[in-house]
Design a protein around this motif. Sequence first.
Motif, PDB file in Angstrom:
ATOM      1  N   SER A   1     -10.413  -6.108  17.662  1.00 13.08           N
ATOM      2  CA  SER A   1     -10.862  -4.713  17.635  1.00 13.08           C
ATOM      3  C   SER A   1     -10.156  -3.909  16.553  1.00 13.08           C
ATOM      4  N   ILE A   2      -8.992  -4.384  16.109  1.00 15.73           N
ATOM      5  CA  ILE A   2      -8.271  -3.689  15.038  1.00 15.73           C
ATOM      6  C   ILE A   2      -8.118  -4.611  13.826  1.00 15.73           C
ATOM      7  N   ALA A   3      -9.192  -5.363  13.526  1.00 16.20           N
ATOM      8  CA  ALA A   3      -9.171  -6.309  12.402  1.00 16.20           C
ATOM      9  C   ALA A   3      -8.890  -5.605  11.082  1.00 16.20           C
ATOM     10  N   GLN A   4      -9.357  -4.368  10.954  1.00 20.25           N
ATOM     11  CA  GLN A   4      -9.108  -3.615   9.719  1.00 20.25           C
ATOM     12  C   GLN A   4      -7.608  -3.372   9.534  1.00 20.25           C
ATOM     13  N   THR A   5      -6.929  -3.047  10.614  1.00 20.90           N
ATOM     14  CA  THR A   5      -5.481  -2.849  10.539  1.00 20.90           C
ATOM     15  C   THR A   5      -4.770  -4.150  10.218  1.00 20.90           C
ATOM     16  N   THR A   6      -5.239  -5.250  10.815  1.00 19.28           N
ATOM     17  CA  THR A   6      -4.639  -6.557  10.535  1.00 19.28           C
ATOM     18  C   THR A   6      -4.747  -6.916   9.065  1.00 19.28           C
ATOM     19  N   ALA A   7      -5.923  -6.725   8.492  1.00 18.65           N
ATOM     20  CA  ALA A   7      -6.122  -7.042   7.070  1.00 18.65           C
ATOM     21  C   ALA A   7      -5.226  -6.186   6.193  1.00 18.65           C
ATOM     22  N   ALA A   8      -5.123  -4.893   6.535  1.00 15.52           N
ATOM     23  CA  ALA A   8      -4.267  -4.001   5.760  1.00 15.52           C
ATOM     24  C   ALA A   8      -2.799  -4.386   5.910  1.00 15.52           C
ATOM     25  N   TYR A   9      -2.408  -4.798   7.110  1.00 13.60           N
ATOM     26  CA  TYR A   9      -1.035  -5.226   7.367  1.00 13.60           C
ATOM     27  C   TYR A   9      -0.682  -6.425   6.489  1.00 13.60           C
ATOM     28  N   GLU A  10      -1.594  -7.375   6.441  1.00 10.50           N
ATOM     29  CA  GLU A  10      -1.355  -8.566   5.617  1.00 10.50           C
ATOM     30  C   GLU A  10      -1.219  -8.197   4.149  1.00 10.50           C
ATOM     31  N   GLU A  11      -2.028  -7.241   3.684  1.00 10.66           N
ATOM     32  CA  GLU A  11      -1.926  -6.795   2.291  1.00 10.66           C
ATOM     33  C   GLU A  11      -0.586  -6.100   2.042  1.00 10.66           C
ATOM     34  N   ALA A  12      -0.161  -5.272   2.999  1.00 12.25           N
ATOM     35  CA  ALA A  12       1.126  -4.580   2.841  1.00 12.25           C
ATOM     36  C   ALA A  12       2.281  -5.568   2.830  1.00 12.25           C
ATOM     37  N   ALA A  13       2.223  -6.579   3.705  1.00 12.58           N
ATOM     38  CA  ALA A  13       3.282  -7.592   3.741  1.00 12.58           C
ATOM     39  C   ALA A  13       3.303  -8.400   2.455  1.00 12.58           C
ATOM     40  N   SER A  14       2.121  -8.691   1.920  1.00 11.70           N
ATOM     41  CA  SER A  14       2.040  -9.406   0.648  1.00 11.70           C
ATOM     42  C   SER A  14       2.649  -8.579  -0.473  1.00 11.70           C
ATOM     43  N   PHE A  15       2.377  -7.272  -0.461  1.00  5.14           N
ATOM     44  CA  PHE A  15       2.963  -6.367  -1.453  1.00  5.14           C
ATOM     45  C   PHE A  15       4.484  -6.389  -1.360  1.00  5.14           C
ATOM     46  N   ALA A  16       5.018  -6.298  -0.131  1.00  6.49           N
ATOM     47  CA  ALA A  16       6.472  -6.319   0.051  1.00  6.49           C
ATOM     48  C   ALA A  16       7.069  -7.626  -0.458  1.00  6.49           C
ATOM     49  N   ALA A  17       6.419  -8.740  -0.153  1.00  7.13           N
ATOM     50  CA  ALA A  17       6.924 -10.047  -0.592  1.00  7.13           C
ATOM     51  C   ALA A  17       6.914 -10.159  -2.112  1.00  7.13           C
ATOM     52  N   SER A  18       5.905  -9.574  -2.757  1.00  6.59           N
ATOM     53  CA  SER A  18       5.804  -9.665  -4.221  1.00  6.59           C
ATOM     54  C   SER A  18       6.962  -8.973  -4.926  1.00  6.59           C
ATOM     55  N   LEU A  19       7.635  -8.053  -4.230  1.00  4.90           N
ATOM     56  CA  LEU A  19       8.766  -7.339  -4.820  1.00  4.90           C
ATOM     57  C   LEU A  19      10.059  -8.141  -4.726  1.00  4.90           C
ATOM     58  N   GLN A  20      10.019  -9.263  -4.004  1.00  6.97           N
ATOM     59  CA  GLN A  20      11.150 -10.185  -3.867  1.00  6.97           C
ATOM     60  C   GLN A  20      12.449  -9.482  -3.473  1.00  6.97           C
ATOM     61  N   PRO A  21      12.442  -8.761  -2.377  1.00 12.75           N
ATOM     62  CA  PRO A  21      13.659  -8.061  -1.964  1.00 12.75           C
ATOM     63  C   PRO A  21      14.708  -8.999  -1.390  1.00 12.75           C
ATOM     64  N   GLU A  22      15.947  -8.630  -1.582  1.00  7.31           N
ATOM     65  CA  GLU A  22      17.051  -9.324  -0.919  1.00  7.31           C
ATOM     66  C   GLU A  22      17.203  -8.825   0.519  1.00  7.31           C
ATOM     67  N   THR A  23      16.868  -7.551   0.732  1.00  6.84           N
ATOM     68  CA  THR A  23      17.075  -6.917   2.034  1.00  6.84           C
ATOM     69  C   THR A  23      15.856  -6.093   2.413  1.00  6.84           C
ATOM     70  N   LEU A  24      15.472  -6.180   3.678  1.00  3.09           N
ATOM     71  CA  LEU A  24      14.455  -5.293   4.236  1.00  3.09           C
ATOM     72  C   LEU A  24      15.159  -4.273   5.117  1.00  3.09           C
ATOM     73  N   ILE A  25      14.927  -3.014   4.856  1.00  2.00           N
ATOM     74  CA  ILE A  25      15.496  -1.931   5.652  1.00  2.00           C
ATOM     75  C   ILE A  25      14.395  -1.450   6.581  1.00  2.00           C
ATOM     76  N   ILE A  26      14.579  -1.626   7.883  1.00  2.00           N
ATOM     77  CA  ILE A  26      13.520  -1.331   8.855  1.00  2.00           C
ATOM     78  C   ILE A  26      13.975  -0.204   9.776  1.00  2.00           C
ATOM     79  N   SER A  27      13.225   0.887   9.781  1.00  2.00           N
ATOM     80  CA  SER A  27      13.483   1.952  10.763  1.00  2.00           C
ATOM     81  C   SER A  27      12.428   1.857  11.853  1.00  2.00           C
ATOM     82  N   SER A  28      12.898   1.899  13.106  1.00  2.00           N
ATOM     83  CA  SER A  28      12.000   1.704  14.241  1.00  2.00           C
ATOM     84  C   SER A  28      12.234   2.759  15.319  1.00  2.00           C
TER      85      SER A  28
END
Length: 477
Positions: free
Chosen positions: A26-53
Amino acid sequence: MSIVGSILVPHPPLIIPEVGKGEEKSIAQTTAAYEEAASFAASLQPETLIISSPHSTMYRDYFHISKGESAKGNLSAFGAPGVRFYEEYDTELVREICRLADQENFPAGILSERDPLLDHGTMIPLYFLHRQWSSGKQPPFRIIRIGLSGLSLEDHYRFGMLIRKAVDSLGRRAVYVASGDLSHKLKSYGPYGYAKEGPAYDEQVMKVCGGGCFGGLFDFAPAFLEKAAECGHRSFVIMAGALDGRSVEAKELSHQDITGVGYGVCTFSVRGEDGSRHFLERRLQAEQARTESARKEEDPWTSLARFTIESFVREGVIPSVSGNAAICGAVKHPIPDALLSESAGVFVSIHEHGELRGCIGTILPTRKNIAEEIIQNAVSACSEDPRFSPVTQRELPYLELSVDVLGKPENIKGPEELDVHRYGVIVSKGARRGLLLPDLDSVDSIDQQIRIAKQKAGIDPSEKDVTLQRFEVIRHH
């Protein structure tokens, strides 16, 4: 290096197939966007992910950073114990953030972690991010996990700036992950129901974040945020602070409200420095100018409260009343006869950047006149309200004050004799007594007014055998 990019993502457990069991479609659009965002983050090759939750350890007046060498967690709370995580923390970066926070006397650090296990606001983004790393050749990353607080939006932005300073100090290559859902009140059939502020919040925040116009994150009144039942706003503000002064290319990937909860996904590419994007600095300049203008319109009640607070915070001295003046050292502040000839209960309320910063008062007079009542309660409001730390000199230019002079309380038979805009309420049972002032932004009903007063008194909300009183006030802004 520095923070090279950021992503804004939601954290619905439903999106994980092992949890959703088909409902995630039901939220396939969000899933696809999430995968694109994660791919973008990976392409930047970070040493550290800073996560605020929003679901990490949270305190009212302190930003918590998770401590230790590593942490683990799973989604057993959502019926998927097999979805497990083991993450290594960037301990050096955590230490540097803590060092800078101590140096700048900023309320952040690793004290008092209630639950060391990873929360779902952290694990949901990591689920998608790990999939990208495992499918490519990126080096492994470490994380730091930070919680939100009950402090102002401005302090959340400052925290982001401090994080960025620590990242720069160590030369880390980092990506910021702002985890947070949007409004929880978008649909009548949703788990939290519907409020008109819900769709309004989603539309406005996606416009702000999708356009990278982070200064607009300050333009959300606390009462509006509460009514919208948003989740991630303060997470987004920390992210904005971490990108302060940077040129950012923002991209909105999706926004869905199928479940009654808003899910937004954006990416932010950092392009370099930009002196026009110091949003907090601009905000504070505008706030100071507005407050200075408002001071010229203050009446003697609020003017005396301000004089008292500034004297106490700057000099540590409580003004004394002599003749027709309040005196602090060599400075005299005039007091009109109206404040000296009458006595009454008085509440002094302090707001900063639209949020409550302190409120203390007396139901009945405890001093010989209103002037002394204001002085006493102004000092208490800025230094003794147990909900807040004492006001500092840095905050003085941004304070907004109001003084409520209370009429005599009168007994009433029941809630039908109340009006949230006209009357304040006092709820009593035995020695316990709670008061709530009238005409407050976030109080819309008599039931809510009574419930809050009961809470302040330590009276159970279901308790019916209570005494009700009402009172009117003259409010001085």
